[in-house]
Design an enzyme around this catalytic site. Sequence first.
Site, short mmCIF file in Angstrom:
data_model
loop_
_atom_site.label_atom_id
_atom_site.label_comp_id
_atom_site.label_asym_id
_atom_site.label_seq_id
_atom_site.Cartn_x
_atom_site.Cartn_y
_atom_site.Cartn_z
N HIS A 45 0.88 -1.23 -0.06
CA HIS A 45 -0.03 -0.09 0.09
C HIS A 45 0.95 1.24 0.19
O HIS A 45 0.44 2.06 0.51
CB HIS A 45 -0.73 0.04 1.14
CG HIS A 45 -2.15 -1.17 1.03
ND1 HIS A 45 -2.95 -0.86 0.06
CD2 HIS A 45 -2.51 -2.02 1.84
CE1 HIS A 45 -3.91 -2.08 0.37
NE2 HIS A 45 -3.54 -2.70 1.36
N ALA A 175 -7.15 -4.39 9.73
CA ALA A 175 -8.50 -3.28 9.10
C ALA A 175 -9.08 -4.17 8.24
O ALA A 175 -10.43 -4.08 8.18
CB ALA A 175 -7.44 -2.35 8.64
N ASP A 176 -8.50 -4.92 7.10
CA ASP A 176 -8.84 -5.91 6.20
C ASP A 176 -10.08 -6.80 6.71
O ASP A 176 -11.26 -6.89 6.35
CB ASP A 176 -7.89 -6.55 5.42
CG ASP A 176 -7.32 -5.55 4.15
OD1 ASP A 176 -8.24 -5.11 3.44
OD2 ASP A 176 -6.18 -5.21 4.25
#
Length: 266
Positions: A45, A175-176
């Site tokens: 990312h 988060a995912d």
Amino acid sequence: MTRHLKHKLKTRKHPVGNWLSIGHPAVAEVSASLEFDFVLVDTEHTTMTLETVENVSRAIDARDAPTESIVRVPCNDQARIKRVLDIGVAGVMVPMVESAAEAEQFVEAVNYPPDGNRGIASGRAAEYGMEFVDYVSEANGSIVTIVQIESQTGLENVDEIAAVDGIDALFVGPADLSGALGVFAEWDAPKLHQAIDRVLQAGERHDTPVGTLTVDREQIDERVEAGFDFLIVGKDTAYLANESRSSKERYEAAVARQSESLANSE
């Protein structure tokens, strides 16, 4: 080649890491100066190129410290993994692993034949050919392999993934995983805690260490108490934002108090 992190994971010595999203060698050098066991260099990312990863790795290696470099690649791609390993990093993290077959593919990508299918070359990892034969003969089994569990499918298959020979650790992508469960960023959601417990239990059953990331130092105790074997305890961009915000707010409060004091004295 060193096996510092590999040993600490295997012996459950609770290694601690720092997350790097800023591709400047100075950030990595600070982490190594503080003797983190490892830094996670994120190329999934961020805009970091392989040249940047190489320079970050050099900065860490230049310090007289046990710190090692782990690189998160964008996906479970054999060619990308090969190129990262040729830099000479200690290990690789692969995101979104959802099956035992994908985990096995990862293990094959980090090992030379006959144990895997990693291409052989004389890059930085092999001292540009000066330690070519020795590196190739010793590399298999030395690379740290971490797979991320961050989807519903990965969660459903976590036992099979944890059982794959050659996988050193599981890593909960909070988060995912929260997003996949429909509770994005709801860190106290029972559904998320149940999923995390499922990963921890799978790791316990198959003797595979489990780690995660927190950018909130108040959650560190909670993560340790939950049973995680290792943690990444912060992220460079979060440190910068949080500390900058705190200092700015403190300054603004001090100015407001001073202005109020001056107004009251008139």
